[in-house]
Design a protein around this motif. Sequence first.
Motif, PDB file in Angstrom:
ATOM      1  N   GLY A   1      -8.114   2.101  -2.154  1.00 60.29           N
ATOM      2  CA  GLY A   1      -8.815   2.968  -1.235  1.00 60.29           C
ATOM      3  C   GLY A   1      -8.259   4.372  -1.334  1.00 60.29           C
ATOM      4  N   ARG A   2      -7.068   4.517  -0.787  1.00 60.93           N
ATOM      5  CA  ARG A   2      -6.437   5.830  -0.635  1.00 60.93           C
ATOM      6  C   ARG A   2      -6.423   6.676  -1.914  1.00 60.93           C
ATOM      7  NH1 ARG A   2      -2.290   6.268   3.144  1.00 60.93           N
ATOM      8  NH2 ARG A   2      -2.111   3.997   3.054  1.00 60.93           N
TER       9      ARG A   2
ATOM     10  N   GLU B   1      -7.859  -3.060  -6.554  1.00 58.50           N
ATOM     11  CA  GLU B   1      -8.598  -2.737  -5.337  1.00 58.50           C
ATOM     12  C   GLU B   1      -7.882  -1.572  -4.660  1.00 58.50           C
ATOM     13  OE1 GLU B   1      -9.338  -6.293  -3.065  1.00 58.50           O
ATOM     14  OE2 GLU B   1      -8.172  -5.413  -1.471  1.00 58.50           O
TER      15      GLU B   1
ATOM     16  N   SER C   1       0.852  -1.198   0.000  1.00 60.09           N
ATOM     17  CA  SER C   1       0.000   0.000   0.000  1.00 60.09           C
ATOM     18  C   SER C   1       0.888   1.248   0.000  1.00 60.09           C
ATOM     19  CB  SER C   1      -0.855  -0.067   1.278  1.00 60.09           C
ATOM     20  OG  SER C   1      -1.550   1.113   1.520  1.00 60.09           O
TER      21      SER C   1
ATOM     22  N   TYR D   1      -8.129   7.097   5.537  1.00 63.85           N
ATOM     23  CA  TYR D   1      -7.497   6.742   6.819  1.00 63.85           C
ATOM     24  C   TYR D   1      -7.451   7.958   7.753  1.00 63.85           C
ATOM     25  CZ  TYR D   1      -6.400   2.830   3.869  1.00 63.85           C
ATOM     26  OH  TYR D   1      -6.524   1.772   3.013  1.00 63.85           O
TER      27      TYR D   1
END
Length: 399
Positions: A277-278, A275, A203, A379
């Motif tokens: 997120g950030r 996949e 990540s 986050y």
Amino acid sequence: MKPIGPIPPAFATPGPLTIAGRTAQDLVATHGTPLFVYDRAAITERVARLRAALPPAVEIHYAIKANPFPPLLAHIAPLVGGLDVASAGELDMALAVKPAVHISFAGPGKRDTELEAAIRARATINLESDGEATRALAIADRLGVVPRLAVRVNPAFELKGSGMKMGGRPSPFGVDADRVPALVRRLIDAGADWRGFHIFAGSQALDTAAIIETQRATVALASELADAAGPQPPLVNLGGGFGIPYFAGDTPVDVEAIGAALGDALMPGRAYAIELGRWLVGEAGVYLTRVVDRKDSGGETFLVVDGGLNHQLAATGNFGTVVRRNYPVALARAVGAEPDETVSIVGPLCTPLDRLADRIAFPHADAGDVIAVFLAGAYGASASPARFLGHPDSAEILA
Ligand code: PLP
């Protein structure tokens, strides 16, 4: 004096900070501080840019862990091909916003209740171990349901340059690659609906070349494992890990270059997903906090604000960073104003860890002024210890 990270271009226009067409001053007048504001249009644009960059055979999944704020989730769910959850709680959130969406569930230590909830919801479970496979099969048998099971692979490589590595070593995440073919055969023999592989190597990577290299290796590994197992995987989830530039000197990843390289690397006729997120939501968020006190001590100036690590832990350097560096921050009424002093911006928590900016050049600010901390869309609120020391929670809005 220490540098700050780059303000995202959408918020860097000199003058009063504007988010989604409203000034920060207007937003805090309505919603108070501390406040997380997420820019809906910025998220839409981000997904569209990635969609345009990626080959059609690659679906985009959103990893809810980055930001599970329900209105944000409801906004992004129809824009992506799937939602990745990491607990039964996140599964419920995903089902609440879009019951029909493709949901995948990854994460070690899934309890039996969580496996059961996922099997009942027809979510794909990314199995993290042989033991988890045994429990999932037994639960599905008891329920009389054919479970959707994929195997998360612990690859022998890592995503180079990533802030958080999740491959290339003994790991709680995924099944070691050499044991995967036997597990796939076992799932199929047991009558499960085998959904393919999930391979997540890290990540917060900013090195475009490293991401391209890792994706190539991931495609090749999935192909080798499928050949060894027998049947071809219905879907190969290639992970993600695209970072965003938080600190001075960081540069953004080149998603167009990644998409082009991926187009050359994919096996024809196969379905893939990435996949993230950030990268999808991080830059769309701003944390607004108000100066409560301005004080001088030992020749240094401190701006004490009404929120800190209890809401935005990562900006204080306490969420997985090895060396503490400054996130981008600005005086909300005057973005781009000439700095005229050196200040530290600290939160209200009674711990020296609560430091949002350490000895930065900043325009003069007084009590009552609003400070913007950028890159707060991922986050942030959900990844911070809000209950620590009993301060009020932050508000969140999707604007
Ligand atoms: N998927 C899995 C399995 C993860 O572990 C993570 C993060 O740790 C993510 C997705 C999201 O990563 P990011 O927010 O960096 O895109």
